[in-house]
Scaffold this motif. Structure first.
Motif, PDB file in Angstrom:
ATOM      1  N   ALA A   6      59.937  37.380  43.934  1.00  0.00           N
ATOM      2  CA  ALA A   6      60.996  36.986  44.808  1.00  0.00           C
ATOM      3  C   ALA A   6      61.209  35.504  44.978  1.00  0.00           C
ATOM      4  N   PRO A   7      62.531  34.919  44.873  1.00  0.00           N
ATOM      5  CA  PRO A   7      62.908  33.787  44.737  1.00  0.00           C
ATOM      6  C   PRO A   7      62.663  33.040  46.242  1.00  0.00           C
ATOM      7  N   GLN A   8      62.240  31.733  46.480  1.00  0.00           N
ATOM      8  CA  GLN A   8      62.247  31.107  47.685  1.00  0.00           C
ATOM      9  C   GLN A   8      63.382  30.937  48.337  1.00  0.00           C
ATOM     10  N   VAL A   9      63.748  31.333  49.484  1.00  0.00           N
ATOM     11  CA  VAL A   9      64.919  31.084  50.186  1.00  0.00           C
ATOM     12  C   VAL A   9      64.790  30.226  51.180  1.00  0.00           C
ATOM     13  N   ARG A  10      65.890  29.179  51.179  1.00  0.00           N
ATOM     14  CA  ARG A  10      65.927  28.048  52.076  1.00  0.00           C
ATOM     15  C   ARG A  10      67.245  27.908  52.614  1.00  0.00           C
ATOM     16  N   GLU A  11      67.519  27.070  53.740  1.00  0.00           N
ATOM     17  CA  GLU A  11      68.836  26.918  54.566  1.00  0.00           C
ATOM     18  C   GLU A  11      69.357  25.842  53.851  1.00  0.00           C
ATOM     19  N   LEU A  12      70.741  25.828  53.684  1.00  0.00           N
ATOM     20  CA  LEU A  12      71.421  24.508  53.674  1.00  0.00           C
ATOM     21  C   LEU A  12      71.744  23.822  54.947  1.00  0.00           C
ATOM     22  N   GLU A  13      71.568  22.581  54.868  1.00  0.00           N
ATOM     23  CA  GLU A  13      71.893  22.223  56.513  1.00  0.00           C
ATOM     24  C   GLU A  13      73.184  21.259  56.310  1.00  0.00           C
ATOM     25  N   PHE A 271      74.700  16.485  42.774  1.00  0.00           N
ATOM     26  CA  PHE A 271      73.510  15.871  43.046  1.00  0.00           C
ATOM     27  C   PHE A 271      73.922  14.489  43.423  1.00  0.00           C
ATOM     28  N   GLY A 272      73.219  13.949  44.733  1.00  0.00           N
ATOM     29  CA  GLY A 272      73.193  12.653  44.935  1.00  0.00           C
ATOM     30  C   GLY A 272      71.874  12.268  45.718  1.00  0.00           C
ATOM     31  N   GLY A 273      72.225  11.223  46.483  1.00  0.00           N
ATOM     32  CA  GLY A 273      71.032  10.572  47.498  1.00  0.00           C
ATOM     33  C   GLY A 273      70.270   9.454  46.340  1.00  0.00           C
ATOM     34  N   ALA A 274      69.561   8.715  46.968  1.00  0.00           N
ATOM     35  CA  ALA A 274      68.698   7.554  46.181  1.00  0.00           C
ATOM     36  C   ALA A 274      68.049   8.037  45.136  1.00  0.00           C
ATOM     37  N   ASP A 275      67.321   9.181  45.209  1.00  0.00           N
ATOM     38  CA  ASP A 275      66.534   9.591  43.996  1.00  0.00           C
ATOM     39  C   ASP A 275      67.386  10.828  43.140  1.00  0.00           C
ATOM     40  N   GLY A 276      68.667  11.199  43.561  1.00  0.00           N
ATOM     41  CA  GLY A 276      69.307  12.204  42.783  1.00  0.00           C
ATOM     42  C   GLY A 276      68.665  13.732  42.839  1.00  0.00           C
ATOM     43  N   ARG A 277      68.047  13.741  44.067  1.00  0.00           N
ATOM     44  CA  ARG A 277      67.426  15.045  44.408  1.00  0.00           C
ATOM     45  C   ARG A 277      67.832  15.955  45.534  1.00  0.00           C
ATOM     46  N   THR A 278      69.210  15.192  46.290  1.00  0.00           N
ATOM     47  CA  THR A 278      69.867  16.089  47.221  1.00  0.00           C
ATOM     48  C   THR A 278      71.146  16.740  46.627  1.00  0.00           C
ATOM     49  N   LEU A 279      71.117  18.017  46.724  1.00  0.00           N
ATOM     50  CA  LEU A 279      72.222  18.797  46.379  1.00  0.00           C
ATOM     51  C   LEU A 279      73.421  19.006  47.456  1.00  0.00           C
ATOM     52  N   TYR A 280      74.347  18.232  47.217  1.00  0.00           N
ATOM     53  CA  TYR A 280      75.525  18.430  48.312  1.00  0.00           C
ATOM     54  C   TYR A 280      76.454  19.462  47.786  1.00  0.00           C
ATOM     55  N   VAL A 281      76.919  20.583  48.652  1.00  0.00           N
ATOM     56  CA  VAL A 281      77.749  21.564  48.289  1.00  0.00           C
ATOM     57  C   VAL A 281      78.834  22.059  49.365  1.00  0.00           C
ATOM     58  N   LEU A 290      77.582  20.711  52.780  1.00  0.00           N
ATOM     59  CA  LEU A 290      76.170  21.047  53.447  1.00  0.00           C
ATOM     60  C   LEU A 290      75.272  20.422  52.320  1.00  0.00           C
ATOM     61  N   ARG A 291      73.945  20.568  52.461  1.00  0.00           N
ATOM     62  CA  ARG A 291      73.045  19.818  51.600  1.00  0.00           C
ATOM     63  C   ARG A 291      71.625  20.358  51.671  1.00  0.00           C
ATOM     64  N   ALA A 292      71.133  20.250  50.541  1.00  0.00           N
ATOM     65  CA  ALA A 292      69.390  20.639  50.754  1.00  0.00           C
ATOM     66  C   ALA A 292      68.644  19.720  49.716  1.00  0.00           C
ATOM     67  N   THR A 293      67.388  19.355  49.891  1.00  0.00           N
ATOM     68  CA  THR A 293      66.553  18.391  49.018  1.00  0.00           C
ATOM     69  C   THR A 293      66.008  19.490  48.133  1.00  0.00           C
ATOM     70  N   LEU A 294      66.216  18.963  46.839  1.00  0.00           N
ATOM     71  CA  LEU A 294      65.450  19.776  45.768  1.00  0.00           C
ATOM     72  C   LEU A 294      64.183  18.964  45.086  1.00  0.00           C
ATOM     73  N   GLY A 295      63.254  19.732  44.532  1.00  0.00           N
ATOM     74  CA  GLY A 295      62.290  18.981  43.886  1.00  0.00           C
ATOM     75  C   GLY A 295      62.498  18.286  42.646  1.00  0.00           C
ATOM     76  N   VAL A 296      63.495  18.567  41.959  1.00  0.00           N
ATOM     77  CA  VAL A 296      64.080  18.147  40.750  1.00  0.00           C
ATOM     78  C   VAL A 296      65.291  17.549  40.746  1.00  0.00           C
ATOM     79  N   PRO A 297      65.722  16.359  40.440  1.00  0.00           N
ATOM     80  CA  PRO A 297      66.829  15.598  40.268  1.00  0.00           C
ATOM     81  C   PRO A 297      67.942  16.438  39.531  1.00  0.00           C
ATOM     82  N   GLY A 298      69.364  15.807  39.630  1.00  0.00           N
ATOM     83  CA  GLY A 298      70.133  16.613  38.830  1.00  0.00           C
ATOM     84  C   GLY A 298      70.218  15.917  37.646  1.00  0.00           C
ATOM     85  N   LEU A 299      70.908  16.510  36.656  1.00  0.00           N
ATOM     86  CA  LEU A 299      71.335  15.909  35.470  1.00  0.00           C
ATOM     87  C   LEU A 299      72.177  14.757  35.453  1.00  0.00           C
TER      88      LEU A 299
END
Length: 305
Positions: A6-13, A271-281, A290-299
């Motif tokens: 099952a995938p991990q389910v998280r909320e966009l803030e 993808f944005g943020g200082a380290d490119g790991r924040t996904l904006y939607v 909306l946004r969420a922080t991920l463990g991997v930066p965007g390409l």
């Protein structure tokens, strides 16, 4: 859909919402055709970041481009007679925009001036261009969606080369929407909204495509829209009908699901943020980001050399 794990389910803030002063509570030609005539005060798409960390978004029905600073404050950059959708930076000061009414147009972000870039192909108007992405060599891939769907699978995928040559790569797509490239740029991922799926388009050395296949199958009332790829090659799929973002591994298995609040229309990603790991939607129908922080930066995205 059968999953071994099952995938991990998280909320966009919530990040920011369009100020009331910019909302237009009136009917528009675009909403009459695409929203059943409903009053649509805004419909946000095309998120993309500049080098200073500002987020740019389009507002389709009212022909507007907004800049949102890192604190969430909104500025109107341009307003013109168009229906802008996807955007990418050609260079630090110029956005290239897929415009449903006008084809490809350019925006000077300093002056707000919008000018034509590619209005027609062989004297024929496009159906209604939707999204775009550059590769490292400056080739531009863009979708021509119009009102295509399962009833009329005639949407198109184009490549515009730096020398001006326009190649028609696909002409049989039931609603081509978002586009994104794999890290090695040997594969293009194509959101097929009315087919409720994502296609995998191999890009061959001679410039052709072959063995195009269905990579991911979704479900629900409205299929995949915007796409993004992270540095590990995972494909992120905005699904407005479900109000979520799928994060897919190389086998197209969802490893994470990012959920918006009930009723969210999650249409596009950046993808944005200082380290490119924040996904904006973009939550299009509510005029929110909306946004969420991920463990991997965007390409990293590219422009025109």
């Amino acid at each position: 859909m059968f999953l071994l794990q099952a995938p991990q389910v998280r909320e966009l803030e919530p990040f920011t919402s369009m100020p009331e002063s910019f909302r237009r509570r009136a009917r528009s030609d675009w909403a009459d055709a695409n929203r059943g005539g409903a009053v649509t005060d805004s419909f946000l798409e095309g998120p993309v970041f500049d080098d200073a960390g500002n987020l740019y978004v389009t507002d389709i029905p009212w022909g507007r481009i907004f800049r949102i600073d890192p604190q969430g404050a909104w500025t109107l950059v341009a307003e013109y007679d168009g229906e802008p959708n996807g955007m990418k930076f050609q260079d630090a000061g110029t956005l290239l925009i897929t415009d449903y009414k006008n084809g490809l147009v350019r925006l000077d972000v300093a002056t707000g001036r919008v000018t034509p870039y590619l209005e027609r192909r062989n004297s024929e108007r496009f159906k209604g261009v939707n999204d775009l992405v550059f590769d490292r060599a400056g080739n531009l891939y863009f979708t021509d969606q119009g009102q295509s769907g399962l009833h009329d699978p005639s949407g198109r995928l184009y490549r515009l080369r730096p020398n001006g040559q326009l190649d028609l790569l696909l002409a049989n797509v039931p609603s081509p929407n978002g586009v994104a490239l794999s890290p090695d740029e040997r594969v293009l991922y194509l959101a097929v909204t009315r087919g409720n799926c994502v296609w995998r388009v191999p890009l061959l050395p001679d410039g052709s495509v072959a063995k195009v296949g269905q990579f991911f199958t979704s479900y629900g009332p409205s299929g995949p829209d915007g796409l993004a790829v992270d540095a590990e090659g995972r494909v992120l799929v905005a699904n407005p009908g479900l109000g979520c973002v799928w994060v897919l591994n190389g086998r197209a298995e969802p490893v994470e699901v990012l959920r918006g609040a009930p009723g969210s229309s999650t249409t596009n990603l950046a993808f944005g943020g200082a380290d490119g790991r924040t996904l904006y939607v973009t939550d299009s129908t509510h005029g929110r980001i909306l946004r969420a922080t991920l463990g991997v930066p965007g390409l990293a995205l590219h422009g025109k050399p």
